[in-house]
Design a protein around this motif. Structure first.
Motif, PDB file in Angstrom:
ATOM      1  N   ARG A   2       0.839  -1.206   0.000  1.00  0.00           N
ATOM      2  CA  ARG A   2       0.000   0.000   0.000  1.00  0.00           C
ATOM      3  C   ARG A   2       0.872   1.254   0.000  1.00  0.00           C
ATOM      4  NH1 ARG A   2      -5.037   0.192   3.622  1.00  0.00           N
ATOM      5  NH2 ARG A   2      -5.824  -0.756   1.753  1.00  0.00           N
ATOM      6  N   ASP A   3       1.942   1.241   0.782  1.00  0.00           N
ATOM      7  CA  ASP A   3       2.850   2.394   0.801  1.00  0.00           C
ATOM      8  C   ASP A   3       3.465   2.616  -0.573  1.00  0.00           C
ATOM      9  OD1 ASP A   3       2.331   2.820   3.483  1.00  0.00           O
ATOM     10  OD2 ASP A   3       4.126   1.761   4.162  1.00  0.00           O
ATOM     11  N   ALA A   4       3.865   1.534  -1.231  1.00  0.00           N
ATOM     12  CA  ALA A   4       4.451   1.641  -2.570  1.00  0.00           C
ATOM     13  C   ALA A   4       3.423   2.221  -3.541  1.00  0.00           C
ATOM     14  CB  ALA A   4       4.946   0.284  -3.042  1.00  0.00           C
ATOM     15  N   TRP A   5       2.186   1.759  -3.466  1.00  0.00           N
ATOM     16  CA  TRP A   5       1.136   2.248  -4.354  1.00  0.00           C
ATOM     17  C   TRP A   5       0.941   3.746  -4.180  1.00  0.00           C
ATOM     18  CZ3 TRP A   5      -1.426   0.634  -8.486  1.00  0.00           C
ATOM     19  CH2 TRP A   5      -2.591   1.300  -8.851  1.00  0.00           C
ATOM     20  N   GLU A   6       0.909   4.187  -2.934  1.00  0.00           N
ATOM     21  CA  GLU A   6       0.689   5.606  -2.653  1.00  0.00           C
ATOM     22  C   GLU A   6       1.837   6.474  -3.137  1.00  0.00           C
ATOM     23  OE1 GLU A   6      -0.247   5.690   1.514  1.00  0.00           O
ATOM     24  OE2 GLU A   6      -2.202   4.755   1.186  1.00  0.00           O
ATOM     25  N   GLN A   7       3.024   5.893  -3.278  1.00  0.00           N
ATOM     26  CA  GLN A   7       4.185   6.644  -3.747  1.00  0.00           C
ATOM     27  C   GLN A   7       4.321   6.634  -5.270  1.00  0.00           C
ATOM     28  OE1 GLN A   7       7.644   5.221  -1.664  1.00  0.00           O
ATOM     29  NE2 GLN A   7       6.693   5.503   0.331  1.00  0.00           N
ATOM     30  N   MET A   8       3.561   5.786  -5.956  1.00  0.00           N
ATOM     31  CA  MET A   8       3.657   5.696  -7.409  1.00  0.00           C
ATOM     32  C   MET A   8       3.024   6.906  -8.087  1.00  0.00           C
ATOM     33  SD  MET A   8       2.620   1.813  -8.403  1.00  0.00           S
ATOM     34  CE  MET A   8       3.173   0.426  -7.438  1.00  0.00           C
ATOM     35  N   SER A   9       3.627   7.283  -9.217  1.00  0.00           N
ATOM     36  CA  SER A   9       3.009   8.302 -10.062  1.00  0.00           C
ATOM     37  C   SER A   9       1.845   7.652 -10.810  1.00  0.00           C
ATOM     38  CB  SER A   9       4.036   8.834 -11.068  1.00  0.00           C
ATOM     39  OG  SER A   9       4.380   7.820 -12.006  1.00  0.00           O
ATOM     40  N   ALA A  10       1.028   8.471 -11.450  1.00  0.00           N
ATOM     41  CA  ALA A  10      -0.092   7.939 -12.232  1.00  0.00           C
ATOM     42  C   ALA A  10       0.427   7.033 -13.345  1.00  0.00           C
ATOM     43  CB  ALA A  10      -0.919   9.087 -12.812  1.00  0.00           C
ATOM     44  N   GLU A  11       1.522   7.412 -13.979  1.00  0.00           N
ATOM     45  CA  GLU A  11       2.109   6.587 -15.047  1.00  0.00           C
ATOM     46  C   GLU A  11       2.595   5.247 -14.503  1.00  0.00           C
ATOM     47  OE1 GLU A  11       5.873   6.720 -18.150  1.00  0.00           O
ATOM     48  OE2 GLU A  11       5.127   8.591 -17.299  1.00  0.00           O
ATOM     49  N   GLN A  12       3.215   5.265 -13.324  1.00  0.00           N
ATOM     50  CA  GLN A  12       3.679   4.019 -12.710  1.00  0.00           C
ATOM     51  C   GLN A  12       2.498   3.137 -12.330  1.00  0.00           C
ATOM     52  OE1 GLN A  12       6.088   5.878  -9.662  1.00  0.00           O
ATOM     53  NE2 GLN A  12       7.957   5.014 -10.563  1.00  0.00           N
ATOM     54  N   ASP A  14      -0.432   3.017 -13.786  1.00  0.00           N
ATOM     55  CA  ASP A  14      -0.952   2.423 -15.027  1.00  0.00           C
ATOM     56  C   ASP A  14      -0.055   1.283 -15.492  1.00  0.00           C
ATOM     57  OD1 ASP A  14      -3.040   4.248 -15.030  1.00  0.00           O
ATOM     58  OD2 ASP A  14      -2.135   5.558 -16.547  1.00  0.00           O
ATOM     59  N   GLY A  15       1.253   1.495 -15.460  1.00  0.00           N
ATOM     60  CA  GLY A  15       2.197   0.454 -15.872  1.00  0.00           C
ATOM     61  C   GLY A  15       2.126  -0.762 -14.975  1.00  0.00           C
ATOM     62  N   PHE A  16       2.010  -0.518 -13.683  1.00  0.00           N
ATOM     63  CA  PHE A  16       1.909  -1.613 -12.725  1.00  0.00           C
ATOM     64  C   PHE A  16       0.638  -2.418 -12.963  1.00  0.00           C
ATOM     65  CE2 PHE A  16       0.347  -3.430  -8.779  1.00  0.00           C
ATOM     66  CZ  PHE A  16       1.420  -4.213  -8.420  1.00  0.00           C
ATOM     67  N   GLN A  17      -0.494  -1.734 -13.111  1.00  0.00           N
ATOM     68  CA  GLN A  17      -1.764  -2.438 -13.312  1.00  0.00           C
ATOM     69  C   GLN A  17      -1.732  -3.274 -14.588  1.00  0.00           C
ATOM     70  OE1 GLN A  17      -4.429   0.983 -12.898  1.00  0.00           O
ATOM     71  NE2 GLN A  17      -5.245   0.061 -11.030  1.00  0.00           N
ATOM     72  N   ALA A  18      -1.165  -2.739 -15.665  1.00  0.00           N
ATOM     73  CA  ALA A  18      -1.080  -3.494 -16.915  1.00  0.00           C
ATOM     74  C   ALA A  18      -0.170  -4.709 -16.751  1.00  0.00           C
ATOM     75  CB  ALA A  18      -0.563  -2.592 -18.039  1.00  0.00           C
ATOM     76  N   ALA A  19       0.983  -4.528 -16.117  1.00  0.00           N
ATOM     77  CA  ALA A  19       1.913  -5.644 -15.912  1.00  0.00           C
ATOM     78  C   ALA A  19       1.302  -6.686 -14.977  1.00  0.00           C
ATOM     79  CB  ALA A  19       3.232  -5.128 -15.345  1.00  0.00           C
ATOM     80  N   PHE A  20       0.592  -6.238 -13.950  1.00  0.00           N
ATOM     81  CA  PHE A  20      -0.040  -7.145 -12.997  1.00  0.00           C
ATOM     82  C   PHE A  20      -1.120  -7.975 -13.678  1.00  0.00           C
ATOM     83  CE2 PHE A  20      -2.944  -8.137  -9.470  1.00  0.00           C
ATOM     84  CZ  PHE A  20      -2.058  -8.751  -8.616  1.00  0.00           C
ATOM     85  N   ALA A  21      -1.962  -7.327 -14.484  1.00  0.00           N
ATOM     86  CA  ALA A  21      -3.021  -8.047 -15.194  1.00  0.00           C
ATOM     87  C   ALA A  21      -2.423  -9.080 -16.148  1.00  0.00           C
ATOM     88  CB  ALA A  21      -3.898  -7.062 -15.964  1.00  0.00           C
ATOM     89  N   GLN A  22      -1.361  -8.701 -16.840  1.00  0.00           N
ATOM     90  CA  GLN A  22      -0.707  -9.635 -17.753  1.00  0.00           C
ATOM     91  C   GLN A  22      -0.126 -10.817 -16.987  1.00  0.00           C
ATOM     92  OE1 GLN A  22       2.494  -7.966 -20.063  1.00  0.00           O
ATOM     93  NE2 GLN A  22       2.898  -9.874 -21.104  1.00  0.00           N
ATOM     94  N   ARG A  23       0.478 -10.543 -15.854  1.00  0.00           N
ATOM     95  CA  ARG A  23       1.065 -11.611 -15.042  1.00  0.00           C
ATOM     96  C   ARG A  23      -0.003 -12.601 -14.578  1.00  0.00           C
ATOM     97  NH1 ARG A  23       5.094 -11.996 -10.387  1.00  0.00           N
ATOM     98  NH2 ARG A  23       4.241 -13.754  -9.263  1.00  0.00           N
ATOM     99  N   LEU A  24      -1.139 -12.108 -14.105  1.00  0.00           N
ATOM    100  CA  LEU A  24      -2.200 -12.999 -13.638  1.00  0.00           C
ATOM    101  C   LEU A  24      -2.791 -13.803 -14.798  1.00  0.00           C
ATOM    102  CD1 LEU A  24      -4.054 -10.878 -10.957  1.00  0.00           C
ATOM    103  CD2 LEU A  24      -2.421 -12.730 -10.614  1.00  0.00           C
ATOM    104  N   ALA A  25      -2.933 -13.176 -15.956  1.00  0.00           N
ATOM    105  CA  ALA A  25      -3.432 -13.904 -17.122  1.00  0.00           C
ATOM    106  C   ALA A  25      -2.463 -15.022 -17.502  1.00  0.00           C
ATOM    107  CB  ALA A  25      -3.633 -12.952 -18.296  1.00  0.00           C
TER     108      ALA A  25
END
Length: 120
Positions: A2-12, A14-25
């Motif tokens: 949660r701390d890492a998420w709060e420190q991420m920029s909007a671009e980060q 978006d990149g994290f969510q896309a990479a995470f979704a791909q990883r789970l798929a």
């Protein structure tokens, strides 16, 4: 995390969510790679203590079945969204969380390195 998420920029984020979704798929694809069209049976649905539902599927005949459970969260309009998939008792979300934490620690908090690691 949660701390890492709060420190991420909007671009980060978006990149994290896309990479995470791909990883789970990809995790789902790996787990189902040997599926050869065997019968799929709903083994049951139960409500967890926090109100989510676990819908468990059995792939194949009972004597040689693989069990997959989908953790579903309901909305006020009675629709459900899958928030986790559990293969043979192992949560994909918990594994991803643990891997995220390990890479974050190994890279001394470098979010971009974590995102790149998830993309690989």
């Amino acid at each position: 995390s949660r701390d890492a998420w709060e420190q991420m920029s909007a671009e980060q984020r978006d990149g994290f969510q896309a990479a995470f979704a791909q990883r789970l798929a990809l995790e789902c694809v790996r787990e189902l790679a040997n599926y050869k069209g065997e019968a799929i049976t709903l083994a049951g649905v139960r409500t967890t203590t926090d109100g989510d539902r676990l819908a468990t599927l059995r792939l194949g005949p009972p004597e040689n079945a693989r069990m997959i459970a989908w953790r579903m969260r309901g909305a006020k309009d009675d629709t459900y969204s899958a928030i986790d998939v559990i293969f043979e008792g192992h949560s994909a979300m918990i594994k991803a969380h643990d891997d995220f934490a390990a890479v974050l620690q190994a890279t001394h908090g470098d979010i971009n390195a974590v995102i790149e690691s998830m993309r690989k």
